[in-house]
Structures are given as structure tokens and as C-alpha cells.
Scaffold this active site. Sequence first.
Site, PDB file in Angstrom:
ATOM      1  N   SER A  13      -8.956  -5.763   0.908  1.00  0.00           N
ATOM      2  CA  SER A  13      -9.920  -4.985   1.672  1.00  0.00           C
ATOM      3  C   SER A  13      -9.468  -3.849   2.458  1.00  0.00           C
ATOM      4  O   SER A  13     -10.209  -2.927   2.891  1.00  0.00           O
ATOM      5  CB  SER A  13     -10.555  -6.119   2.741  1.00  0.00           C
ATOM      6  OG  SER A  13      -9.770  -6.470   3.527  1.00  0.00           O
ATOM      7  N   ARG A  65      15.049 -12.568  -6.519  1.00  0.00           N
ATOM      8  CA  ARG A  65      14.230 -11.377  -5.723  1.00  0.00           C
ATOM      9  C   ARG A  65      15.160 -10.206  -5.775  1.00  0.00           C
ATOM     10  O   ARG A  65      14.558  -9.086  -5.739  1.00  0.00           O
ATOM     11  CB  ARG A  65      14.242 -11.788  -4.298  1.00  0.00           C
ATOM     12  CG  ARG A  65      13.365 -10.964  -3.217  1.00  0.00           C
ATOM     13  CD  ARG A  65      13.421 -11.609  -2.045  1.00  0.00           C
ATOM     14  NE  ARG A  65      13.590 -10.221  -1.108  1.00  0.00           N
ATOM     15  CZ  ARG A  65      13.755 -10.128   0.077  1.00  0.00           C
ATOM     16  NH1 ARG A  65      14.054 -11.464   0.716  1.00  0.00           N
ATOM     17  NH2 ARG A  65      13.882  -8.949   0.781  1.00  0.00           N
ATOM     18  N   ARG A  91       5.145 -10.032   0.784  1.00  0.00           N
ATOM     19  CA  ARG A  91       6.650 -10.073   0.602  1.00  0.00           C
ATOM     20  C   ARG A  91       7.616  -9.175   1.676  1.00  0.00           C
ATOM     21  O   ARG A  91       6.788  -8.121   2.001  1.00  0.00           O
ATOM     22  CB  ARG A  91       7.318  -9.916  -0.668  1.00  0.00           C
ATOM     23  CG  ARG A  91       6.846 -10.515  -1.704  1.00  0.00           C
ATOM     24  CD  ARG A  91       7.376 -10.413  -2.914  1.00  0.00           C
ATOM     25  NE  ARG A  91       6.174 -11.353  -3.923  1.00  0.00           N
ATOM     26  CZ  ARG A  91       6.362 -12.793  -3.959  1.00  0.00           C
ATOM     27  NH1 ARG A  91       7.247 -13.366  -3.139  1.00  0.00           N
ATOM     28  NH2 ARG A  91       5.628 -13.359  -4.627  1.00  0.00           N
ATOM     29  N   ASN A 107       2.816  -0.582   7.533  1.00  0.00           N
ATOM     30  CA  ASN A 107       2.315  -1.892   7.490  1.00  0.00           C
ATOM     31  C   ASN A 107       1.239  -2.216   8.266  1.00  0.00           C
ATOM     32  O   ASN A 107       1.381  -1.928   9.411  1.00  0.00           O
ATOM     33  CB  ASN A 107       3.637  -2.899   7.479  1.00  0.00           C
ATOM     34  CG  ASN A 107       2.966  -4.264   7.534  1.00  0.00           C
ATOM     35  OD1 ASN A 107       2.537  -4.688   6.198  1.00  0.00           O
ATOM     36  ND2 ASN A 107       3.490  -5.290   8.321  1.00  0.00           N
ATOM     37  N   HIS A 109      -0.510  -5.415  10.614  1.00  0.00           N
ATOM     38  CA  HIS A 109      -0.176  -6.857  11.112  1.00  0.00           C
ATOM     39  C   HIS A 109      -1.468  -7.557  11.814  1.00  0.00           C
ATOM     40  O   HIS A 109      -1.636  -6.633  12.720  1.00  0.00           O
ATOM     41  CB  HIS A 109       1.275  -6.954  11.760  1.00  0.00           C
ATOM     42  CG  HIS A 109       1.436  -8.525  12.209  1.00  0.00           C
ATOM     43  ND1 HIS A 109       1.886  -9.302  11.277  1.00  0.00           N
ATOM     44  CD2 HIS A 109       1.328  -8.968  13.272  1.00  0.00           C
ATOM     45  CE1 HIS A 109       1.963 -10.475  12.065  1.00  0.00           C
ATOM     46  NE2 HIS A 109       1.778 -10.316  13.243  1.00  0.00           N
ATOM     47  N   GLU A 174      -9.030  -3.788  11.517  1.00  0.00           N
ATOM     48  CA  GLU A 174      -8.000  -3.367  10.672  1.00  0.00           C
ATOM     49  C   GLU A 174      -8.506  -2.132   9.795  1.00  0.00           C
ATOM     50  O   GLU A 174      -7.951  -1.422   9.562  1.00  0.00           O
ATOM     51  CB  GLU A 174      -7.491  -4.478   9.941  1.00  0.00           C
ATOM     52  CG  GLU A 174      -6.728  -5.558  10.616  1.00  0.00           C
ATOM     53  CD  GLU A 174      -6.286  -6.558   9.614  1.00  0.00           C
ATOM     54  OE1 GLU A 174      -5.882  -6.407   8.330  1.00  0.00           O
ATOM     55  OE2 GLU A 174      -6.181  -7.834  10.176  1.00  0.00           O
TER      56      GLU A 174
HETATM   57  C1  GRF Z   1      -4.786  -8.724   6.601  1.00  0.00           C
HETATM   58  O1  GRF Z   1      -5.247  -9.352   7.723  1.00  0.00           O
HETATM   59  C2  GRF Z   1      -3.569  -8.021   6.993  1.00  0.00           C
HETATM   60  O2  GRF Z   1      -3.227  -7.958   8.472  1.00  0.00           O
HETATM   61  C3  GRF Z   1      -2.322  -9.020   6.533  1.00  0.00           C
HETATM   62  O3  GRF Z   1      -3.058  -9.463   5.417  1.00  0.00           O
HETATM   63  C4  GRF Z   1      -4.241  -9.434   5.247  1.00  0.00           C
HETATM   64  C5  GRF Z   1      -4.819  -8.535   3.952  1.00  0.00           C
HETATM   65  O4  GRF Z   1      -6.146  -8.354   3.722  1.00  0.00           O
HETATM   66  N1  GRF Z   1      -1.314  -8.337   6.475  1.00  0.00           N
HETATM   67  P1  GRF Z   1      -6.696  -7.515   2.745  1.00  0.00           P
HETATM   68  O5  GRF Z   1      -5.884  -8.100   1.304  1.00  0.00           O
HETATM   69  O6  GRF Z   1      -6.351  -6.198   2.909  1.00  0.00           O
HETATM   70  O7  GRF Z   1      -7.983  -7.802   2.590  1.00  0.00           O
END
Ligand code: GRF
Length: 204
Positions: A13, A65, A91, A107, A109, A174
Site C-alpha cells: 500500500s 542470506r 528484511r 525506509n 517505520h 504513512e
Molecule cells: C507498513 O506499516 C510499514 O510501516 C511497515 O510495513 C507496513 C507495510 O505495509 N514497514 P504496505 O506493504 O506498504 O501496505
Amino acid sequence: MKRIAVLASGRGSNFQAILDAIARGEINGECVALITDNKDVHAIELAKIADVPVVVINFGDYPDRTAFEADLLTAMHVINADLFVCAGYRRIIGVDIVREFVGKMINIHPALLPSFPGLYGQRQALEYGVKIAGCTVHFVDEGLDAGPIIVQRAVPVFDDDDEKSLDERILAQEHIAFPEAVALFCADRLIVSGRHVRILPEAP
Ligand code: GRF
């Protein structure tokens, strides 16, 4: 125009939110690749709809890995993006890759860092009993969810929240914070100095 590559491991998403912002002309960039470590994820379908090339480096096909990361590094060289965006990439990225792409990898979070790094940021926030939660977009460095912070957005935590309701409230933020951070990067408006990310004013 910047070349953007997205790394995702799941539903995608946030990847879609970035594609949408590009389509609306809010980001001075093009998405040149989706890189995924899992051949079965929904993000791949989203990439196909948007005509974004997909690079699958399926973790399950590798003996360890180190071998996986070697192929990931090669793919990142070939893609040659200006910005690598970890959007639900599940990962830890190895130190060789982090060092090579420092300043070019970001990234998201689902917590207000430096609180609640690592897995399940939303659950950690609920269990701790905070009244404000949120999300953080940051540069990737060698620490866990530890690099310089670009954008944060906050949400309230309500008494009757569970993990799902808080997760949804944070996810909506986000989808605003991530495209905003990508847009700032692509407009060359981010200046990193140690832990601090200064945001330059918009060019007149
Ligand atoms: C999100 O909550 C992001 O913060 C975390 O993983 C989730 C990913 O959601 N790192 P999506 O795959 O972008 O819908």
C-alpha cells in the site's frame, strides 16, 4: 527526474501511495523497478498494473542470506536508481548494501522513532501505553530503524484501540508521509548533516 526503485515484501500500500503521488505529478521522479524478496506478494500485482518492471529475488530460493544479498546488491547496481525506497520491506538490509547506498535509501517505520524500533511498532506502542503514536520516514543506516529522520506524522491512541485500529490510523499517515519524503528527496531538498535532516525551502 530521479530514478526511484521500491523494495517491498507484502501488500504494497505504501508502494501504491508513491505511485499515485508520481501519477499526480507530486514527485519529480519515475518508478523504475519494484524489487521484492517474495514471488507471491500483492505488490507485484500493483507493479504490473502500473507498468513498473518487477525484479523478484525470491529469498526462499537461496541457501543463505549471504547469497541472497549478493544477488540483491547486483540487482541494485543494474537498476542504478537515485533512490531506493523500502516500503514494507521485511528484511534487515546487510551492511554491505547499506554502506554502498548510504544517503540513497529510505525506509518507513510504523512508530515515532526512536521509540519502538524493530518489528510490530504499533503493538509495542499499544503495550507501552503511549497516548501519541505515528510513523517515521528515515534514511537507512547500519542501525535498526536508526538513520536520520526525514518526516514524522503523529496520531492519537484511544483507550479502545486494538492493534488493527491503531495500525489503520498510522497507515493512513504513512501514505502521506512517505510520498512527501520521496518528493523532498527528488526535489533535492534534503540536506543530511550527522543525525539531522534539514529541509530546504521550495525553489521559487
Ligand atoms: C507498513 O506499516 C510499514 O510501516 C511497515 O510495513 C507496513 C507495510 O505495509 N514497514 P504496505 O506493504 O506498504 O501496505
